[in-house]
Enzyme design. Structure first.
Site, PDB file in Angstrom:
ATOM      1  N   ASP A  98       0.868  -1.074   0.000  1.00 21.77           N
ATOM      2  CA  ASP A  98      -0.047  -0.039  -0.079  1.00 21.77           C
ATOM      3  C   ASP A  98       0.879   1.143   0.016  1.00 21.77           C
ATOM      4  O   ASP A  98       2.024   1.421   0.696  1.00 21.77           O
ATOM      5  CB  ASP A  98      -1.063  -0.131   1.294  1.00 21.77           C
ATOM      6  CG  ASP A  98      -2.189   0.987   1.202  1.00 21.77           C
ATOM      7  OD1 ASP A  98      -2.302   1.329  -0.026  1.00 21.77           O
ATOM      8  OD2 ASP A  98      -2.852   1.122   2.124  1.00 21.77           O
TER       9      ASP A  98
ATOM     10  N   HIS B 166       2.778   3.161  -9.050  1.00 19.85           N
ATOM     11  CA  HIS B 166       2.492   1.658  -9.367  1.00 19.85           C
ATOM     12  C   HIS B 166       3.570   1.104 -10.020  1.00 19.85           C
ATOM     13  O   HIS B 166       4.096   0.130  -9.748  1.00 19.85           O
ATOM     14  CB  HIS B 166       1.117   1.527 -10.055  1.00 19.85           C
ATOM     15  CG  HIS B 166      -0.325   2.079  -9.358  1.00 19.85           C
ATOM     16  ND1 HIS B 166      -0.275   1.988  -8.107  1.00 19.85           N
ATOM     17  CD2 HIS B 166      -1.080   2.576  -9.846  1.00 19.85           C
ATOM     18  CE1 HIS B 166      -1.512   2.212  -7.718  1.00 19.85           C
ATOM     19  NE2 HIS B 166      -1.903   2.747  -8.607  1.00 19.85           N
TER      20      HIS B 166
ATOM     21  N   LEU C  71      10.762 -20.789  -4.416  1.00 22.31           N
ATOM     22  CA  LEU C  71       9.831 -20.165  -3.728  1.00 22.31           C
ATOM     23  C   LEU C  71       8.508 -20.000  -4.645  1.00 22.31           C
ATOM     24  O   LEU C  71       8.417 -19.888  -5.901  1.00 22.31           O
ATOM     25  CB  LEU C  71      10.347 -18.641  -3.923  1.00 22.31           C
ATOM     26  CG  LEU C  71       9.480 -17.373  -3.502  1.00 22.31           C
ATOM     27  CD1 LEU C  71       9.240 -17.216  -1.835  1.00 22.31           C
ATOM     28  CD2 LEU C  71       9.680 -15.882  -3.970  1.00 22.31           C
TER      29      LEU C  71
HETATM   30  C1  IPE Z   1      -5.519  -2.506  -0.064  1.00 23.23           C
HETATM   31  O1  IPE Z   1      -5.205  -1.370  -0.301  1.00 23.23           O
HETATM   32  C2  IPE Z   1      -5.581  -3.261  -1.331  1.00 23.23           C
HETATM   33  C3  IPE Z   1      -4.194  -3.750  -1.849  1.00 23.23           C
HETATM   34  C4  IPE Z   1      -3.141  -3.250  -1.459  1.00 23.23           C
HETATM   35  C5  IPE Z   1      -4.322  -4.442  -3.164  1.00 23.23           C
HETATM   36  P1  IPE Z   1      -6.153  -0.181  -0.522  1.00 23.23           P
HETATM   37  O2  IPE Z   1      -5.430   0.974  -0.653  1.00 23.23           O
HETATM   38  O3  IPE Z   1      -7.188  -0.460  -1.595  1.00 23.23           O
HETATM   39  O4  IPE Z   1      -7.190  -0.079   0.978  1.00 23.23           O
HETATM   40  P2  IPE Z   1      -7.868   0.841   1.655  1.00 23.23           P
HETATM   41  O5  IPE Z   1      -8.945   1.503   0.698  1.00 23.23           O
HETATM   42  O6  IPE Z   1      -6.568   1.876   2.137  1.00 23.23           O
HETATM   43  O7  IPE Z   1      -8.382  -0.004   2.783  1.00 23.23           O
HETATM   44  C1  IPE Z   2      -1.426   0.186  -3.379  1.00 25.09           C
HETATM   45  O1  IPE Z   2      -1.199   1.673  -3.590  1.00 25.09           O
HETATM   46  C2  IPE Z   2      -1.710  -0.237  -4.721  1.00 25.09           C
HETATM   47  C3  IPE Z   2      -3.183  -0.765  -5.040  1.00 25.09           C
HETATM   48  C4  IPE Z   2      -4.310  -0.849  -3.908  1.00 25.09           C
HETATM   49  C5  IPE Z   2      -3.543  -1.275  -6.382  1.00 25.09           C
HETATM   50  P1  IPE Z   2      -2.484   2.533  -3.679  1.00 25.09           P
HETATM   51  O2  IPE Z   2      -2.939   2.820  -4.884  1.00 25.09           O
HETATM   52  O3  IPE Z   2      -3.573   2.320  -2.573  1.00 25.09           O
HETATM   53  O4  IPE Z   2      -1.717   3.897  -2.969  1.00 25.09           O
HETATM   54  P2  IPE Z   2      -2.581   4.955  -1.829  1.00 25.09           P
HETATM   55  O5  IPE Z   2      -2.875   4.068  -0.478  1.00 25.09           O
HETATM   56  O6  IPE Z   2      -3.624   5.558  -2.297  1.00 25.09           O
HETATM   57  O7  IPE Z   2      -1.262   5.941  -1.360  1.00 25.09           O
HETATM   58 MG    MG Z   3      -3.898   2.533  -0.567  1.00 24.85          MG
END
Ligand code: IPE
Ligand code: IPE
Ligand code: MG
Length: 234
Positions: free
Chosen positions: A15, A32, A126
């Site tokens: 995240d 990303h 792995l």
């Molecule tokens: C959780 O992250 C999902 C992934 C890392 C794939 P999100 O960014 O979607 O989660 P919330 O919205 O903060 O709970």
């Molecule tokens: C995690 O990073 C990747 C996915 C959930 C696909 P985010 O896209 O949720 O990034 P933040 O949390 O908005 O910074």
């Molecule tokens: Mg996120």
């Protein structure tokens, strides 16, 4: 590090990509792209440490509700990264798997996933699992439907917790020993709900694109200091 204290299965909620990009005045997707580099680094670090399973939450069922442009970019990135990493998987003995609600993925992506899963299926160093279009409640529900079908066909069939585990998409995968979440959020976000019943949780403020080998090793070191009691008295 004590070899006995290396987790068998490390799982990561990756995240913070969007915030990482925003901090740099860039589009969310920039984060990303950079996050893929962290996937590579953590996979290498997992192999080096002797971790047998590394699973990564890459896209949740809830993430489909993001703007179409971001969803499309993410799906293209998955496709490109899988294709690009195939040679590395073969060279390093990595068995690659995708788990989740595969019906929601495009035919082209599913075909690519099937191809790589088949070709890497005999690799043993792995197991790298990407959770795509996954949610914990969906997983439990699809398992419950299978259980209901068996019970309808064979009334009186008993299911233990371990029998039920085998109906989840993670059937043959041991439960995570260590669950890492980056970016400072301290929630499970509908990830592995059943399977994390006794996982050790590790939360770090580091944003996913900054979570590289050293950060991964630090999480393993913290895991080695934990005392897992499973409800018993030691
Ligand atoms: C959780 O992250 C999902 C992934 C890392 C794939 P999100 O960014 O979607 O989660 P919330 O919205 O903060 O709970
Ligand atoms: C995690 O990073 C990747 C996915 C959930 C696909 P985010 O896209 O949720 O990034 P933040 O949390 O908005 O910074
Ligand atoms: Mg996120």
């Amino acid at each position: 590090m004590d070899i006995n204290k290396i987790p068998t299965h490390v799982s990561i909620i990756m995240d913070g990509n969007g915030r990482w990009a925003k901090e740099r005045g860039q589009e969310r997707t920039f984060g990303h792209f950079e996050g893929v580099e962290s996937v590579r680094a953590c996979t290498e670090a997992a192999v080096e440490a002797g971790v047998k399973y590394l699973s990564l939450f890459a896209f949740s069922e809830e993430n489909w509700a993001r703007p179409a442009s971001e969803v499309n970019t993410l799906m293209e990135l998955m496709m490109k990264s899988m294709k690009g990493e195939f040679e590395t998987f073969m060279r390093n003995g990595i068995r690659f798997m995708v788990l989740g609600n595969r019906a929601q993925l495009s035919d082209a992506l599913n075909a690519e996933i099937d191809d790589i899963m088949e070709k890497t299926s005999r690799n043993e160093t792995l197991t790298l699992i990407l959770f795509l279009s996954y949610s914990g409640k969906w997983d439990i529900l699809q398992a419950a439907k299978k259980m209901a079908a068996v019970m309808a066909a064979h009334p009186g069939t008993e299911f233990s917790a371990s029998d039920f585990s085998r109906l989840l998409v993670t059937a043959d995968i041991p439960d995570p020993d260590l669950l890492i979440r980056t970016s400072g959020e301290q929630r499970i976000s509908n990830y592995l709900l059943w399977q994390t019943a006794y996982s050790e949780f590790y939360f770090t403020p580091t944003l996913w694109p900054d979570f590289r080998k050293e950060a991964f090793r630090e999480a393993l070191a913290e895991y080695a200091r934990r005392d897992r009691r499973y409800g018993k008295v030691k």
